[in-house]
Design a protein around this motif. Structure first.
Motif, PDB file in Angstrom:
ATOM      1  N   ARG A   1      10.791  -1.013  -4.418  1.00 23.48           N
ATOM      2  CA  ARG A   1      11.106  -1.632  -3.415  1.00 23.48           C
ATOM      3  C   ARG A   1      10.799  -1.107  -1.919  1.00 23.48           C
ATOM      4  O   ARG A   1      11.318   0.330  -1.946  1.00 23.48           O
ATOM      5  CB  ARG A   1      12.413  -2.416  -3.476  1.00 23.48           C
ATOM      6  N   ALA A   2      11.111  -1.402  -1.320  1.00 23.07           N
ATOM      7  CA  ALA A   2      10.575  -1.665   0.094  1.00 23.07           C
ATOM      8  C   ALA A   2      11.198  -2.742   1.318  1.00 23.07           C
ATOM      9  O   ALA A   2      10.861  -3.817   0.658  1.00 23.07           O
ATOM     10  CB  ALA A   2       9.450  -0.618   0.383  1.00 23.07           C
ATOM     11  N   PHE A   3      11.552  -2.756   2.124  1.00 24.08           N
ATOM     12  CA  PHE A   3      12.122  -4.372   3.196  1.00 24.08           C
ATOM     13  C   PHE A   3      11.536  -3.961   4.527  1.00 24.08           C
ATOM     14  O   PHE A   3      12.032  -2.504   5.334  1.00 24.08           O
ATOM     15  CB  PHE A   3      13.294  -4.418   2.880  1.00 24.08           C
TER      16      PHE A   3
ATOM     17  N   LYS B   1       6.003   3.155  11.223  1.00 18.21           N
ATOM     18  CA  LYS B   1       4.698   3.143  12.075  1.00 18.21           C
ATOM     19  C   LYS B   1       3.583   2.352  11.956  1.00 18.21           C
ATOM     20  O   LYS B   1       3.781   1.837  13.182  1.00 18.21           O
ATOM     21  CB  LYS B   1       4.022   4.638  12.166  1.00 18.21           C
ATOM     22  N   ARG B   2       3.496   1.988  11.047  1.00 18.76           N
ATOM     23  CA  ARG B   2       2.199   0.863  10.695  1.00 18.76           C
ATOM     24  C   ARG B   2       2.870  -0.209  11.006  1.00 18.76           C
ATOM     25  O   ARG B   2       1.310  -1.178  11.761  1.00 18.76           O
ATOM     26  CB  ARG B   2       1.682   0.848   8.643  1.00 18.76           C
TER      27      ARG B   2
ATOM     28  N   ASN C   1      15.794  17.452  -2.469  1.00 17.58           N
ATOM     29  CA  ASN C   1      15.725  17.899  -1.279  1.00 17.58           C
ATOM     30  C   ASN C   1      14.645  16.667  -0.446  1.00 17.58           C
ATOM     31  O   ASN C   1      14.727  17.165   1.394  1.00 17.58           O
ATOM     32  CB  ASN C   1      15.910  19.224  -0.551  1.00 17.58           C
ATOM     33  N   SER C   2      14.177  17.121  -0.782  1.00 13.73           N
ATOM     34  CA  SER C   2      12.690  16.243  -0.001  1.00 13.73           C
ATOM     35  C   SER C   2      11.228  15.426  -1.171  1.00 13.73           C
ATOM     36  O   SER C   2      11.676  15.359  -2.110  1.00 13.73           O
ATOM     37  CB  SER C   2      11.515  17.476   0.590  1.00 13.73           C
ATOM     38  N   GLY C   3      10.540  14.799  -0.065  1.00 16.28           N
ATOM     39  CA  GLY C   3       9.598  13.986  -0.393  1.00 16.28           C
ATOM     40  C   GLY C   3       8.924  13.345   0.679  1.00 16.28           C
ATOM     41  O   GLY C   3       9.154  13.019   1.351  1.00 16.28           O
ATOM     42  N   PRO C   4       8.226  12.115   0.289  1.00 19.63           N
ATOM     43  CA  PRO C   4       7.374  11.642   1.330  1.00 19.63           C
ATOM     44  C   PRO C   4       8.016  10.594   2.140  1.00 19.63           C
ATOM     45  O   PRO C   4       9.034   9.972   1.830  1.00 19.63           O
ATOM     46  CB  PRO C   4       6.578  10.103   0.373  1.00 19.63           C
TER      47      PRO C   4
ATOM     48  N   GLU D   1       0.748  -1.351   0.376  1.00 16.21           N
ATOM     49  CA  GLU D   1       0.245  -0.314   0.694  1.00 16.21           C
ATOM     50  C   GLU D   1       0.997   1.560   0.186  1.00 16.21           C
ATOM     51  O   GLU D   1       0.521   1.994  -0.745  1.00 16.21           O
ATOM     52  CB  GLU D   1      -0.644  -0.186   1.005  1.00 16.21           C
ATOM     53  N   GLU D   2       1.893   1.041   0.961  1.00  9.62           N
ATOM     54  CA  GLU D   2       2.773   2.641   0.806  1.00  9.62           C
ATOM     55  C   GLU D   2       3.554   2.587  -0.421  1.00  9.62           C
ATOM     56  O   GLU D   2       4.144   3.614  -0.801  1.00  9.62           O
ATOM     57  CB  GLU D   2       3.474   2.630   2.542  1.00  9.62           C
ATOM     58  N   LEU D   3       4.040   1.709  -1.085  1.00 12.25           N
ATOM     59  CA  LEU D   3       4.895   1.208  -1.940  1.00 12.25           C
ATOM     60  C   LEU D   3       4.230   2.640  -3.094  1.00 12.25           C
ATOM     61  O   LEU D   3       4.227   3.127  -4.160  1.00 12.25           O
ATOM     62  CB  LEU D   3       5.732   0.015  -2.402  1.00 12.25           C
ATOM     63  N   TRP D   4       2.801   1.365  -3.008  1.00  7.63           N
ATOM     64  CA  TRP D   4       1.812   2.257  -4.902  1.00  7.63           C
ATOM     65  C   TRP D   4       1.738   4.013  -4.645  1.00  7.63           C
ATOM     66  O   TRP D   4       1.728   4.153  -5.343  1.00  7.63           O
ATOM     67  CB  TRP D   4       0.327   1.758  -4.672  1.00  7.63           C
ATOM     68  N   LYS D   5       1.049   4.383  -2.646  1.00  8.83           N
ATOM     69  CA  LYS D   5       1.251   5.875  -2.837  1.00  8.83           C
ATOM     70  C   LYS D   5       1.523   6.535  -3.198  1.00  8.83           C
ATOM     71  O   LYS D   5       2.331   7.340  -3.801  1.00  8.83           O
ATOM     72  CB  LYS D   5       1.269   5.637  -1.317  1.00  8.83           C
ATOM     73  N   ALA D   6       3.370   5.894  -2.174  1.00  5.81           N
ATOM     74  CA  ALA D   6       4.600   6.132  -2.249  1.00  5.81           C
ATOM     75  C   ALA D   6       5.247   6.412  -3.589  1.00  5.81           C
ATOM     76  O   ALA D   6       5.008   7.294  -4.960  1.00  5.81           O
ATOM     77  CB  ALA D   6       5.804   6.500  -2.457  1.00  5.81           C
ATOM     78  N   LYS D   7       4.851   5.871  -4.741  1.00  8.42           N
ATOM     79  CA  LYS D   7       4.649   5.792  -6.404  1.00  8.42           C
ATOM     80  C   LYS D   7       3.810   6.869  -7.296  1.00  8.42           C
ATOM     81  O   LYS D   7       4.430   7.359  -8.721  1.00  8.42           O
ATOM     82  CB  LYS D   7       4.632   4.965  -6.726  1.00  8.42           C
ATOM     83  N   GLN D   8       3.844   7.250  -6.493  1.00 10.88           N
ATOM     84  CA  GLN D   8       2.394   8.859  -7.189  1.00 10.88           C
ATOM     85  C   GLN D   8       2.785  10.166  -7.085  1.00 10.88           C
ATOM     86  O   GLN D   8       2.637  10.659  -7.727  1.00 10.88           O
ATOM     87  CB  GLN D   8       1.202   8.566  -6.113  1.00 10.88           C
ATOM     88  N   ASN D   9       4.099  10.072  -6.498  1.00  8.78           N
ATOM     89  CA  ASN D   9       4.263  11.192  -6.684  1.00  8.78           C
ATOM     90  C   ASN D   9       5.348  11.359  -7.604  1.00  8.78           C
ATOM     91  O   ASN D   9       6.265   9.925  -7.490  1.00  8.78           O
ATOM     92  CB  ASN D   9       5.296  11.015  -4.835  1.00  8.78           C
TER      93      ASN D   9
END
Length: 708
Positions: A344-346, A676-677, A665-668, A328-336
């Motif tokens: 990817r994420a681990f 946290k989740r 310099n900034s992002g999600p 869920e968080e990968l797909w969400k961040a991918k929209q940025n």
């Protein structure tokens, strides 16, 4: 004297009778031996010479895998199978005849047939036509021993044309495919002819005609079944097929262990690592054969036992929930738009005291080569096989190294303002913090504090706008110190092919400054999990492991047998730092998550589980799958998070890594959000399990009282 004379003749008579009986018995024995040796001797000799005992090993199903709560993860699905066992006296003609009969009873896939297979088969089917491929002159040379059998055969192969091969019918090709399977095995070794899509009708008709199919049999085979689909698939590993058999690089090793060449064995990760226990004890069958190899009788020596079962440390409920969070968080961040390179994420969760890996999750967004559609794939394996620059999460190790070398001590102050080093760009923290101590430096993740610490460590003398020579032996000092936590070395996890990360080969002053803020050497997520566990448990580097127990197999499909072996915690080393120093870093990590402007407070504020940890951001060159699109590697930000909870009595340690999270310099803040989740989910599941256990105990108590 008269009495003695009367008794003596009586005794002599009785002795004569005894000697006569003995004489008769010896005569009968000699007669019998003569009969055996002279009359039947040759028959017995031929009988002995014509029989031979050959013991054959038959494979058994592999052991299963369960999660820590007893849920089945990997099982064996039974398959109808048709097999062939080649006798020692089986001729090619007899085998071909059997293959032709079997081809009339079953459908056989012909896709694996090679051109050379067709050529060999054509010669076998058409011996006279094959002879005509050789000229009279060549036959004369053959008769004169100037051409041998192999050379004649090679000439025949070369002269088989497309027209010859086209004469092979579909039925011929199915016969060839079956005949090819017959020849792929060794004498008296069972070979799978077909075990995929064997219809009930095929199984029945072959069973009914076994008398006319010498060597053919019907049996039950198996294939691996993954109860949770692709979840953890890359870590669970794969098993070779009966076609593959034993891997070539380990052939001699397996043969020495009494494996058959066509045995299925683990070829990657858990299946490979625990092959010795998963493979089981083969059944043994003794075949009594004559000298020609014909089987006279068969005797079962031992039934065999399927492989032992593995209970993993993984909690599948937790694993599935965390994988869902990552997706869920990968797909969400991918929209940025800044996250175009993110793919990817681990996440690793580990018991910091025992090293039990509770979750080993990884996901990767990739394009399907067949459908050309983007999909989410399992990449749990990336937690041990891929490494990245992880950023500020290493600062706890930097502070402890500073204590140990005398560069700083608990409470040491440094002024956080930009460093102006001649010949380099201005180096600064993400904000100017003024005068800070070690705890504050961890809380707000000061780069400058770490740099000034390593400058002291490397006997440097910083002055604005001047060069900064450093003692480069500090590289070795820092790396040796970091390795005590598991950074830059193998963690020892019970999986093959674990990576150690990348150790930067160049030693320069600027790179030494990068090293202590996590922007030079690279580390795996499992190394980060071991590192934070070492701090959480008070300084013990515990070996992570993914297998909790080895169990004896039982007949019931999804039940656990008695414990054969329990995997106990292994302490690899005690870090060489004072307890009060470790306590100091622990306090700094708590401030990161819970106090004031700590870098993790905005995410973890109000968390009931009392977390501690460290956030990290690393500016690094992109080296992912899209790098070929760029002339030069673009700069990206890797996001990381390490944490443990509760602070006072840690029960779980966590490492999160999101490589190439965004450009600029900034992002999600994807790593913090995922972390946290994940911890919320872990402690919520713990509450649910405790509540369910309480209710179960209450029901049990009520039942006992009612029975009384």
């Amino acid at each position: 004297m008269d009495i003695k004379k009367r008794k003596k003749p009586h005794v002599t008579f009785r002795l004569n009778i005894l000697f006569f009986v003995i004489f008769l018995l010896f005569s009968v024995l000699i007669l019998r031996l003569g009969l055996v040796q002279i009359v039947y001797g040759e028959d017995f000799k031929r009988e002995i010479e014509r029989t031979e005992d050959i013991t054959v090993n038959n494979p058994v199903p592999r052991g299963k895998m369960f999660d820590r709560n007893g849920k089945i993860i990997v099982d064996n699905t039974p398959l109808n199978a048709i097999t062939y066992t080649k006798f020692q006296d089986s001729s090619q003609e007899e085998m071909l005849e059997t293959a032709e009969r079997l081809a009339q009873l079953i459908d056989k896939d012909i896709s694996k047939i090679r051109e050379r297979d067709k050529q060999d088969f054509w010669i076998l089917k058409n011996p006279e036509k094959a002879k005509e491929k050789i000229t009279e002159k060549e036959w004369d040379l053959y008769d004169q021993d100037e051409l041998d059998d192999k050379e004649i055969y090679n000439l025949q192969l070369k002269r088989i044309d497309e027209k010859d091969l086209a004469s092979l019918t579909t039925q011929d090709l199915e016969t060839l495919a079956i005949f090819r399977e017959f020849n792929s095995g060794y004498a008296l070794t069972q070979q799978i002819v077909k075990n995929e899509n064997v219809t009930p009708e095929e199984f029945a008709v072959v069973s009914e005609n076994l008398e006319d199919l010498p060597g053919v049999d019907t049996t039950t085979d198996w294939e691996r079944y993954y109860a949770f689909g692709n979840t953890l698939k890359t870590v669970l590993g794969n098993v070779t097929s009966s076609d593959e058999g034993l891997p070539k690089d380990k052939l001699e090793e397996y043969l020495a262990k009494d494996y058959n060449r066509n045995d299925r064995v683990g070829k990657s990760y858990i299946e490979l690592q625990y092959e010795d226990v998963l493979h089981g004890q083969k059944g043994k069958v003794k075949n009594i054969t004559d000298k020609a190899g014909k089987i006279l009788s068969t005797e079962v020596v031992s039934e065999g036992q399927r492989g032992k079962d593995l209970v993993l440390t993984i909690d599948m409920n937790l694993q599935l929930e965390i994988e869902k969070i990552i997706e869920e968080e990968l797909w969400k961040a991918k929209q940025n738009p800044k996250s175009a390179l993110l793919d990817r994420a681990f996440v690793v969760l580990m018991d910091p005291h025992t090293g039990e890996v509770l979750t080993m999750a990884g996901k990767q967004i990739a394009k399907n080569s067949e459908t050309n559609k983007t999909e989410m794939r399992d990449f749990a394996l990336g937690n041990i096989t891929t490494s990245y620059e992880v950023g500020s999460v290493v600062k706890g190790a930097t502070i402890l190294t500073g204590y140990n070398t005398g560069a700083i001590k608990p409470g040491s102050m440094h002024y956080d303002s930009p460093l102006l080093i001649k010949g380099t760009d201005t180096k600064s923290s993400w904000k100017n913090f003024g005068s800070i101590n070690d705890l504050r430096a961890l809380q707000i993740s000061s780069n400058v504090y770490m740099w000034k610490t390593v400058i002291e460590m490397a006997n440097g003398n910083y002055s604005p706008n001047k060069s900064l020579p450093l003692d480069l032996s500090a590289f070795d000092t820092i790396r040796q110190s970091f390795s005590q936590f598991g950074l830059g070395v193998k963690t020892g996890i019970d999986l093959p092919n674990e990576g150690t990360g990348y150790i930067g080969p160049i030693k320069q002053s600027g790179l030494l400054l990068d090293l202590v803020i996590g922007q030079y050497d690279t580390y795996t997520v499992m190394q980060l999990a071991q590192y934070i566990s070492t701090i959480a448990n008070g300084g013990y580097r515990v070996q992570p492991h993914i297998v909790k127990e080895i169990r004896e197999p039982v007949l019931e499909s999804n039940e656990l047998g008695p414990v054969f072996k329990e995997i106990t915690p292994t302490i690899l080393n005690r870090i060489d730092f004072k307890d009060e120093w470790i306590d100091r870093v622990q306090q700094g990590f708590r401030m990161v998550m819970q106090v004031g402007d700590g870098t993790g407070v905005s995410t973890f504020k109000g968390a009931e589980y009392d977390p501690a940890g460290k956030t990290g951001t690393a500016q690094a060159p992109y080296d992912g799958p899209e790098r070929k699109k760029f002339k030069e590697s673009p700069e990206v930000m890797n996001l990381s998070l390490i944490s443990y909870a509760p602070f006072e009595n840690p029960e779980v340690a966590m490492a999160v890594l999101v490589p190439w999270a965004y450009q600029g310099n900034s992002g999600p803040g994807t790593a913090n959000v995922i972390g946290k989740r994940v911890l919320d989910t872990y402690f919520n599941l713990q509450k649910q399990e405790q509540s369910a256990e309480t209710n179960q105990n209450a029901e049990s108590t009520d039942t006992q009282q009612n029975n009384q």
